[in-house]
Enzyme design. Structure first.
Site, PDB file in Angstrom:
ATOM      1  N   GLU A 167      87.234   2.680  18.132  1.00  0.00           N
ATOM      2  CA  GLU A 167      86.128   2.257  17.275  1.00  0.00           C
ATOM      3  C   GLU A 167      86.533   2.356  15.810  1.00  0.00           C
ATOM      4  O   GLU A 167      87.134   3.345  15.389  1.00  0.00           O
ATOM      5  CB  GLU A 167      84.922   3.153  17.548  1.00  0.00           C
ATOM      6  N   ASP A 220      82.108  -1.268  14.779  1.00  0.00           N
ATOM      7  CA  ASP A 220      80.825  -0.567  14.860  1.00  0.00           C
ATOM      8  C   ASP A 220      79.959  -0.796  13.631  1.00  0.00           C
ATOM      9  O   ASP A 220      80.384  -0.535  12.505  1.00  0.00           O
ATOM     10  CB  ASP A 220      81.069   0.932  15.048  1.00  0.00           C
ATOM     11  N   ARG A 252      55.521   1.023  45.922  1.00  0.00           N
ATOM     12  CA  ARG A 252      55.716   1.382  44.517  1.00  0.00           C
ATOM     13  C   ARG A 252      57.180   1.552  44.160  1.00  0.00           C
ATOM     14  O   ARG A 252      57.634   1.106  43.094  1.00  0.00           O
ATOM     15  CB  ARG A 252      54.923   2.655  44.192  1.00  0.00           C
ATOM     16  N   LYS A 304      74.270   3.555  27.840  1.00  0.00           N
ATOM     17  CA  LYS A 304      72.905   3.977  27.490  1.00  0.00           C
ATOM     18  C   LYS A 304      71.942   3.539  28.591  1.00  0.00           C
ATOM     19  O   LYS A 304      71.097   2.663  28.408  1.00  0.00           O
ATOM     20  CB  LYS A 304      72.507   3.424  26.128  1.00  0.00           C
TER      21      LYS A 304
END
Length: 282
Positions: A200, A222, A103, A138
């Site tokens: 940014e 952005d 697994r 992320k």
């Protein structure tokens, strides 16, 4: 073709933690109850759908940590394109050891192959341009190193691994520090010659201010729509690399790449993937 890999010793702690989580405090009680200790088997990890595979190195390490006596034969490389029915790995030895590692090996290989497959789809949309696809931070906590490795297997590139890799000035930094000039001047004052500074911006006016002040090695555009991105490329005229980010879905990638931006970064590569269907068959 040689695909990206890391030394086993870098990956082992992550995999060991996953095995400890799965084996719990008393090991695989089902296998211990029903499989005679001397039973041996040949098993194979097979692809059940098409995609780009990643995590085979991780799977090999997982089986090896459970039982170093297992014989493991890799039949595909991480980064390879696979079809349904392709055998990716063979494992021979004690059935109990194979079942105890199954697994964890499949969880890693399936998820990482999903990341590689999605990345490859993004990269395909940039064909005919010089735009590179990159991931973000992320990532799943604790799994960043393997998830970013999977992005490489899919043909993408890595953004920074951690907050310590580079200076990336976001909108909240600008607001807290007193404006674009303040953050750029402060960053250049402390950055070594090896430290990249990216900033940014949300508007073309902010981009013009950054270009006038100087000091940035790259600019992150952005959440701009595609026409605005094209204007940003014209305004910059190659003076600094441009990274388009925010709402970078697969169906937008071709048009965004056509604007001439240097990079497209997408958190979806790691936070919104579907696991590729791989199975272990005896």
């Amino acid at each position: 073709m040689t695909y990206a890999s890391l030394p086993d010793i870098v990956l082992e702690p992550i995999i060991r933690n996953a095995l400890m989580e799965d084996l719990g405090t008393y090991g695989d009680v089902t296998t211990r109850a029903v499989i005679p200790p001397a039973t041996t088997y040949d098993a194979a990890i097979n692809a059940r759908e098409p995609g780009v595979v990643s995590g085979l190195q991780v799977a090999r390490i997982a089986f090896g940590l459970v039982d170093p006596a297992l014989e493991i034969e890799a039949l595909a490389e991480d980064g390879a394109t696979v079809r349904p029915g392709d055998t990716l790995m063979r494992i021979r030895g004690k059935a109990a050891s194979i079942l105890s590692g199954e697994r964890v090996a499949l969880n890693f290989a399936g998820r990482l192959s999903g990341i590689a497959t999605m990345t490859a789809a993004f990269v395909k949309e940039t064909e005919g341009t010089d735009t590179r696809i990159t991931c973000t931070r992320k990532t799943t906590p604790g799994l960043r190193v393997v998830e970013k490795l999977a992005v490489l297997h899919g043909g993408g590139f890595n953004h920074r691994y951690s907050l310590s890799d580079a200076i990336l000035i976001k909108d909240n930094h600008i607001a807290a520090a007193g404006g674009i000039r303040a953050v750029l001047e402060a960053s250049r004052a402390v950055a070594s010659h090896m430290m990249t500074v990216e900033i940014e911006v949300d508007t073309l006016d902010q981009l013009a201010e950054v270009l006038e002040i100087g000091g940035a090695n790259a600019v992150l555009l952005d959440n701009m729509d595609t026409p605005t991105l094209a204007e940003a490329v014209k305004l910059t005229a190659g003076r600094v690399p441009l990274e388009a980010s925010g709402n970078m879905r697969l169906d937008r990638i071709a048009e965004v790449a056509a604007t001439g931006v240097d990079y497209i970064s997408s958190g979806a590569l790691t936070h919104s993937v579907r696991t590729l269907d791989l199975g272990l068959d005896f």
